[in-house]
Write an enzyme that holds these catalytic residues in place. Sequence first.
Site, PDB file in Angstrom:
ATOM      1  N   GLY A  96      19.193  36.457   9.000  1.00 23.74           N
ATOM      2  CA  GLY A  96      20.312  36.804   9.633  1.00 23.74           C
ATOM      3  C   GLY A  96      19.824  37.257  10.927  1.00 23.74           C
ATOM      4  O   GLY A  96      21.513  37.541  11.264  1.00 23.74           O
ATOM      5  N   GLY A  97      19.794  36.878  11.824  1.00 26.83           N
ATOM      6  CA  GLY A  97      19.891  37.766  13.499  1.00 26.83           C
ATOM      7  C   GLY A  97      20.728  36.729  14.249  1.00 26.83           C
ATOM      8  O   GLY A  97      21.676  37.367  14.039  1.00 26.83           O
TER       9      GLY A  97
ATOM     10  N   ASP B 228      20.201  26.091  11.854  1.00 27.56           N
ATOM     11  CA  ASP B 228      19.243  26.787  12.321  1.00 27.56           C
ATOM     12  C   ASP B 228      18.255  26.585  11.592  1.00 27.56           C
ATOM     13  O   ASP B 228      17.454  26.913  10.840  1.00 27.56           O
ATOM     14  CB  ASP B 228      19.084  28.851  12.434  1.00 27.56           C
TER      15      ASP B 228
ATOM     16  N   CYS C  70      13.308  26.335  17.233  1.00 26.76           N
ATOM     17  CA  CYS C  70      13.197  27.430  17.705  1.00 26.76           C
ATOM     18  C   CYS C  70      11.029  26.200  17.700  1.00 26.76           C
ATOM     19  O   CYS C  70      10.130  26.926  18.325  1.00 26.76           O
ATOM     20  CB  CYS C  70      12.706  28.639  17.271  1.00 26.76           C
TER      21      CYS C  70
ATOM     22  N   ALA D 191      18.243  33.116   6.685  1.00 24.79           N
ATOM     23  CA  ALA D 191      17.311  34.690   7.006  1.00 24.79           C
ATOM     24  C   ALA D 191      16.835  34.521   7.706  1.00 24.79           C
ATOM     25  O   ALA D 191      15.875  32.598   8.380  1.00 24.79           O
ATOM     26  CB  ALA D 191      16.575  34.474   5.535  1.00 24.79           C
TER      27      ALA D 191
HETATM   28  C1  SAM Z   1      14.633  29.608  11.828  1.00 25.04           C
HETATM   29  S1  SAM Z   1      14.672  30.175   9.845  1.00 25.04           S
HETATM   30  C2  SAM Z   1      16.790  30.846   9.858  1.00 25.04           C
HETATM   31  C3  SAM Z   1      16.746  32.096  11.298  1.00 25.04           C
HETATM   32  C4  SAM Z   1      18.127  32.444  10.670  1.00 25.04           C
HETATM   33  N1  SAM Z   1      18.937  31.365  11.184  1.00 25.04           N
HETATM   34  C5  SAM Z   1      17.856  33.913  11.689  1.00 25.04           C
HETATM   35  O1  SAM Z   1      18.673  33.274  12.840  1.00 25.04           O
HETATM   36  O2  SAM Z   1      17.088  34.569  11.466  1.00 25.04           O
HETATM   37  C6  SAM Z   1      15.333  28.602   8.940  1.00 25.04           C
HETATM   38  C7  SAM Z   1      15.119  29.345   7.585  1.00 25.04           C
HETATM   39  O3  SAM Z   1      16.129  28.056   6.571  1.00 25.04           O
HETATM   40  C8  SAM Z   1      15.490  28.439   5.654  1.00 25.04           C
HETATM   41  N2  SAM Z   1      15.036  26.842   4.752  1.00 25.04           N
HETATM   42  C9  SAM Z   1      14.154  26.557   4.470  1.00 25.04           C
HETATM   43  N3  SAM Z   1      14.950  24.688   3.154  1.00 25.04           N
HETATM   44  C10 SAM Z   1      15.743  24.956   3.345  1.00 25.04           C
HETATM   45  C11 SAM Z   1      16.962  24.316   2.744  1.00 25.04           C
HETATM   46  N4  SAM Z   1      16.865  23.051   2.249  1.00 25.04           N
HETATM   47  N5  SAM Z   1      18.162  24.689   3.163  1.00 25.04           N
HETATM   48  C12 SAM Z   1      18.754  25.757   3.510  1.00 25.04           C
HETATM   49  N6  SAM Z   1      17.606  26.778   4.672  1.00 25.04           N
HETATM   50  C13 SAM Z   1      16.815  26.252   4.364  1.00 25.04           C
HETATM   51  C14 SAM Z   1      13.896  28.799   5.503  1.00 25.04           C
HETATM   52  O4  SAM Z   1      13.709  29.656   4.723  1.00 25.04           O
HETATM   53  C15 SAM Z   1      14.331  29.641   6.349  1.00 25.04           C
HETATM   54  O5  SAM Z   1      14.516  31.299   6.008  1.00 25.04           O
END
Ligand code: SAM
Length: 456
Positions: free
Chosen positions: A241-242, A309, A363, A239
């Site tokens: 989702g980019g 990510d 990031c 999320a």
């Molecule tokens: C940096 S953001 C991802 C951005 C996404 N890849 C994009 O490009 O839009 C990191 C995501 O990892 C999720 N996250 C946090 N803990 C996690 C876990 N234990 N397993 C999987 N995802 C997790 C967060 O809720 C967040 O949405």
Amino acid sequence: MHLLWRSRWKISFKTKTPSEWMCPCHYHTGPVVLQSIQKKGRDSQVTRKHRKERSSCPAVLDLFDQQYSEELGDLWPAARAVLLDPHSWQYGVMLNRFSAVTDITQILQSQGFSTLLLQTDVSALLHNGSSMVSRSKRQEGEDCAVSLCDASKFPPCDTPLQSDSTSPVLGQNPQSEPTPSLSIPSLQCYIHSCPLRFPSQAHRPGQLKQYYLLNAASLLPVLALQVKDGEKVLDLCSAPGGKALAILQSANPALLCCNEPDPHRRDWLAKTLESFLPRALHSSVIVSAQDGRTFGQSEAGLYDKVLVDAPCSNDRSWLYSRNIQQGGQRLKERAKLPSLQAQLLKSALSAVRPGGIVVYSTCTLSSFENCAVVETVLDDFPEAELEDLWDEIAVPLSRYFAFSSRPGRGQTTHEPPPQLQNSAGSSYRRGLGILVVPQPGKTWGPMFLCRIRRRK
Ligand SMILES: C[S@@+](CC[C@H](N)C(=O)[O-])C[C@H]1O[C@@H](n2cnc3c(N)ncnc32)[C@H](O)[C@@H]1O
């Protein structure tokens, strides 16, 4: 919503405005230059408004000053200046290949935007398949100049970026680039040399969105993943989702599993996918809700490619924490992130098939969440093999992005040479990954990425 679901949940969409849907790791904090384009009548006109100014959080800035001046040395003052001046930030406009984009393309071009991934850049990336290919083409003893931006070399505002085949950037001879032999991928991102922001697109009932706004550095992990048609891909932390969208712009995977455990962010993810993807694709895109740390156990070896990510410090967003309390709380939680990130990366390495690829990205500029995490995981995973992205990504794209510095020649393993072992921030030079550092005129990032192949 007809996307396949691994769980029984139904999605209830919240009525957020599109601009609220911007990911924290994309752009939504701080005052930004906001453009509105009057599409009615097709006389696209740019107007600028400033959002309410928000000041940076002193506690976060103090910590960054301490840590990053040590880790990044001379790069930090300029990076700091960019991060503290949201008016200077650049914005990327990724087109949606599943929607008609001719009118948007014309508007972008008329406003001086140009494509980020020019034909030669992309063909070099794809042709390089392995970084060793391009490495072997380089002359012995040839070294790359530091890729950091000299703002004075940038074209003035309103001058579209051009493919500068005579550019001395990185001392690369364009003649030595591989000849384009693959078709141009459909991943198209428009950027401007000035910090102009294209407006977010409102929901259009019955119509797919035409573009997605993002930090163009977010495309680099997707390029590093090298997804091919027919592959099974896992986006472990998906999320909003980019990057999932970028994957689907660049190839036609047989399966893309978008995993997100946080329910609110998963709603956001589902909404993004629904607004950009045609129904025909919904059967190959799955939204999953697992904790990424255990994903690798439940689906061991099933994927050709996995993107991690990871949740991270998110320097841009944290600097503009809502208040001192939020900033303080984030800093407290920061210490726990490397452990979570290492668990996610290990899980990804279990989920990928032997011979498959994992890309790890964040990031943040913090070496604790970047190189240190990679180093820890590599120590525990003898079947994991690090791949050097410098020649493959940093060199061809250095005209757009400022990368930290050239990894040392031959230092593509995670074994540091003795002279670097005690040096702060030396990990990038050891080839543990590449780091995009925002600099004046090249304000993209922060973005760290590294690619690991699981041995057969
Ligand atoms: C940096 S953001 C991802 C951005 C996404 N890849 C994009 O490009 O839009 C990191 C995501 O990892 C999720 N996250 C946090 N803990 C996690 C876990 N234990 N397993 C999987 N995802 C997790 C967060 O809720 C967040 O949405």
